[in-house]
Design a protein around this motif. Structure first.
Motif, short mmCIF file in Angstrom:
data_model
loop_
_atom_site.label_atom_id
_atom_site.label_comp_id
_atom_site.label_asym_id
_atom_site.label_seq_id
_atom_site.Cartn_x
_atom_site.Cartn_y
_atom_site.Cartn_z
N VAL B 346 0.81 -1.47 0.16
CA VAL B 346 0.00 -0.09 0.22
C VAL B 346 0.60 1.00 0.00
CG1 VAL B 346 -1.74 1.13 1.01
CG2 VAL B 346 -1.66 -1.37 1.46
N ARG B 347 0.70 1.99 -1.10
CA ARG B 347 1.40 3.33 -0.67
C ARG B 347 0.92 4.41 -1.31
NH1 ARG B 347 3.92 5.24 -6.66
NH2 ARG B 347 1.50 6.12 -6.72
N LEU B 348 1.56 5.37 0.63
CA LEU B 348 0.88 6.86 0.69
C LEU B 348 1.31 7.34 -0.19
CD1 LEU B 348 -0.55 5.77 3.99
CD2 LEU B 348 -2.34 5.54 2.18
N SER B 349 1.25 9.06 -0.61
CA SER B 349 2.04 9.72 -0.55
C SER B 349 1.04 10.98 -0.77
CB SER B 349 2.36 9.11 -2.88
OG SER B 349 1.29 9.27 -3.71
N ALA B 350 2.66 11.85 -0.03
CA ALA B 350 2.01 13.48 0.21
C ALA B 350 2.10 14.73 -0.73
CB ALA B 350 2.06 13.36 1.67
N SER B 351 1.85 15.80 -0.70
CA SER B 351 2.31 16.38 -1.18
C SER B 351 2.26 17.87 -0.28
CB SER B 351 1.35 17.00 -2.44
OG SER B 351 0.10 18.10 -1.77
N ARG B 352 2.54 18.63 -0.96
CA ARG B 352 3.28 19.93 -0.16
C ARG B 352 1.78 21.16 0.19
NH1 ARG B 352 5.84 24.47 -3.92
NH2 ARG B 352 4.70 25.85 -2.10
N PHE B 353 0.79 19.94 -0.13
CA PHE B 353 -1.07 20.30 0.28
C PHE B 353 -1.16 19.82 1.25
CE2 PHE B 353 -0.60 22.16 -4.36
CZ PHE B 353 0.11 23.56 -3.81
N THR B 354 -0.87 18.64 2.14
CA THR B 354 -1.11 17.89 2.92
C THR B 354 -1.54 18.58 4.35
OG1 THR B 354 -0.43 15.53 1.26
CG2 THR B 354 -0.89 15.10 3.50
N THR B 355 -2.59 18.27 4.44
CA THR B 355 -2.74 19.27 6.20
C THR B 355 -2.41 18.39 7.05
OG1 THR B 355 -4.72 18.58 5.97
CG2 THR B 355 -4.49 19.97 4.85
N GLU B 356 -1.90 18.58 7.80
CA GLU B 356 -1.90 17.83 9.23
C GLU B 356 -2.97 16.92 9.83
OE1 GLU B 356 -0.85 19.74 12.92
OE2 GLU B 356 1.17 20.54 11.72
N ASP B 357 -4.45 18.00 9.50
CA ASP B 357 -5.95 17.05 9.93
C ASP B 357 -5.66 15.55 9.16
OD1 ASP B 357 -8.14 16.86 10.44
OD2 ASP B 357 -8.92 17.27 8.48
N GLU B 358 -5.62 15.48 7.77
CA GLU B 358 -4.96 15.05 7.02
C GLU B 358 -4.79 13.51 7.38
OE1 GLU B 358 -6.78 16.13 2.53
OE2 GLU B 358 -4.39 16.80 3.11
N ILE B 359 -3.37 14.43 7.42
CA ILE B 359 -2.28 13.03 8.46
C ILE B 359 -3.75 12.63 9.56
CG2 ILE B 359 -0.18 13.10 9.54
CD1 ILE B 359 0.16 13.25 6.97
N ASP B 360 -3.75 12.39 10.03
CA ASP B 360 -4.98 12.44 11.17
C ASP B 360 -5.74 11.42 11.26
OD1 ASP B 360 -3.03 14.23 13.14
OD2 ASP B 360 -4.11 15.03 13.54
N LYS B 361 -6.55 11.67 9.92
CA LYS B 361 -8.05 11.24 9.02
C LYS B 361 -6.79 9.88 8.90
CE LYS B 361 -11.49 13.65 8.42
NZ LYS B 361 -11.22 15.28 8.71
N VAL B 362 -6.17 9.79 8.43
CA VAL B 362 -5.38 8.39 7.97
C VAL B 362 -4.73 8.08 9.22
CG1 VAL B 362 -3.19 7.39 6.71
CG2 VAL B 362 -4.95 9.48 5.47
N ILE B 363 -4.42 8.50 10.01
CA ILE B 363 -3.99 7.25 11.19
C ILE B 363 -4.89 6.87 11.78
CG2 ILE B 363 -2.81 7.59 13.68
CD1 ILE B 363 -1.24 9.62 12.29
N GLU B 364 -5.69 7.54 12.39
CA GLU B 364 -6.99 6.84 12.57
C GLU B 364 -7.57 6.03 11.60
OE1 GLU B 364 -9.97 10.42 13.18
OE2 GLU B 364 -8.39 11.63 14.14
N ALA B 365 -7.73 5.83 10.69
CA ALA B 365 -8.35 4.92 9.85
C ALA B 365 -7.36 3.62 9.86
CB ALA B 365 -8.09 5.23 8.40
#
Lengths: 98, 372
Positions: B346-365
């Motif tokens: 499984v690959r997750l790839s962020a960008s300069r627009f990725t937010t902390e909130d989005e990171i938290d949502k992935v961790i929670e998921a």
């Protein structure tokens, strides 16, 4: 004519035999109950949108509960025989729920 | 939706890209490559910006391509191969490198060696040196960063070694252009392929090939160029030599906007990597992470007990509205070195627009998925 729409889905693997089924009804508890009777059903109700996995006769089925779509994977080399059988069963299950 | 598939293509694009493409599409077309009173000058502005970004002294050494695959094919198929030529490449390559090489080998034009990589997907410099000694390659082609793990290769150092052994170097900068500095001229790279739709934040259908003035590629594509139409041969000068056919002006106009925006808002890779490390730390207790030390892009890969990568991707997208990528990521040869199964990662790839909130949502998921 089938009451569902079946489309092959592709992934990284050339031997993948995965199909997407769009059903005329939603995958509700009644259908899941029949799935459980006929194979191994695993429910993931804690997921944000509850998910199910169903293994029937080495066929792997998954999808969102209460959605009308599911993904079905057949083992390589079995698809010709098992897909026909599975679709007959699916038609029977769907017919019994309407 | 939460988008974590930027290594495939970026989303969102830079502000103004969509509007620029729309503007170009609804404007009167110019005459590409011809001097006119129309608006053909926009494309040249994009090339200038690319040259500035890459610190290339002559922008005509950058040919427009549809994508990096196009560029790599133009480089590999247009290279003037000689009988007995050998190519050194790596197991971390995308199929955009591996498949053209395979085809060339099948045609009997070359032979090649695919160098092992370490467990993060990076080339070990000592292995590289040893392979250069052993194979004496005419061409070395390698990726600047693994599209699976994000591990960045020291392109300057690998190039230096390859050049010392007399090899020509082709770099695949698809995963780094726009995220990390990439300086082909300064690093003495002979050819470099890149794409406009990943970290450059432009639209799909854009990319390019830098070709050093010392390299003279055969034309893989020939056809209309808008100029010198009375000659049977393609023009000999760059970039037109490699740009047969009507160019994708609209998309390059969008890329130009992305480049202007990025120049005004320079990326700090560390800011993006802070987010990625936060994500890694958050999910590390639950998954088998491919560990990457040192230089990297904002890409991470993992597997999870009890779920195939494909199942995990379906769950993340269908249950949690998280877009990721699963499987082999078009880089099948790297998988054995990462210690993962045949089904990939499984690959997750962020960008300069990725937010902390989005990171938290992935961790929670992911925490929720493994909790039952």
């Amino acid at each position: 004519m089938s009451s569902f729409i079946c489309e092959k889905t592709e992934n990284c693997f050339s031997n993948a035999q995965t199909y997407s089924y769009t059903l005329p009804v939603k995958l509700d508890e009644k259908i899941l109950f029949i799935f459980e009777e006929k194979g191994k059903l695993t429910l993931k109700k804690n997921f944000r949108r509850p998910f199910f996995f169903w293994v029937y006769n080495e066929i792997q089925v998954k999808g969102i509960i209460h959605d009308d779509r599911m993904k079905v994977s057949y083992l390589d080399g079995t698809v010709d025989k098992l897909k026909v059988e599975f679709e007959l069963l699916l038609e029977e299950i769907l017919g019994g729920t309407r | 939706m939460i988008y974590f598939n930027n290594a495939a293509t970026s989303y969102p694009k830079a502000p103004g890209v969509a509007e620029s493409v729309a503007e170009a599409l609804s404007s009167l077309p110019g005459h590409s490559n011809r001097t006119s009173l129309g608006n053909a000058s926009k494309l040249k502005d994009c090339r200038t910006l690319l040259a500035e970004l890459m610190q290339v002294s002559d922008k005509s050494n950058i040919a427009y391509m549809s994508n990096a695959t196009h560029a790599l094919n133009v480089a590999l198929l247009g290279f003037k191969w000689q009988k007995g030529d050998f190519v050194l490449t790596t197991a971390a390559e995308h199929n955009s490198v591996s498949r053209p090489l395979y085809m060339l080998k099948k045609k009997g034009l070359i032979d090649y060696h695919m160098l092992n990589v370490d467990s993060s997907g990076r080339v070990r410099i000592e292995d590289w040196e040893a392979a250069l000694d052993k194979y004496n390659p005419r061409l070395c082609v390698f990726t600047h960063a693994s599209n699976v793990t994000g591990a960045v290769n020291d392109a300057e150092e690998l190039t230096k070694s390859a050049k010392a052994h007399g090899a020509t170097v082709l770099l695949d900068a698809s995963q780094t252009m726009g995220f990390l500095p990439v300086f082909p001229e300064k690093w003495s790279i002979d050819m470099m392929a890149f794409t406009g739709h990943k970290y450059l934040l432009g639209s799909q259908g854009t990319g390019g090939l830098y070709v050093s003035p010392d390299i003279n590629l055969d034309c893989v594509y020939t056809g209309g160029t808008g100029i010198r139409s009375d000659e049977d041969e393609m023009p000999t000068h760059m970039p037109l030599r490699l740009e047969a056919g009507t160019p994708n002006d609209h998309s390059f106009y969008g890329l130009q906007t992305a480049l202007i925006w990025a120049a005004e808002n320079p990326i700090n890779p560390e800011d993006v990597l802070v987010n990625l490390r936060r994500l890694e730390k958050g999910i590390a207790p639950f998954v088998n992470l491919i560990k990457v030390e040192g230089a990297r892009t904002p890409v991470m890969a993992f597997t999870l007990e009890g779920y195939s990568p494909e199942d995990m991707g379906d769950i993340l997208s269908e249950s949690y509205d998280i877009v990721c990528r699963t499987g082999l990521h078009c880089a099948p040869h790297i998988q054995p070195f990462l210690g993962v199964g045949s089904k990939g990662t499984v690959r997750l790839s962020a960008s300069r627009f990725t937010t902390e909130d989005e990171i938290d949502k992935v961790i929670e998921a992911i925490e929720e998925i493994i909790s039952e």
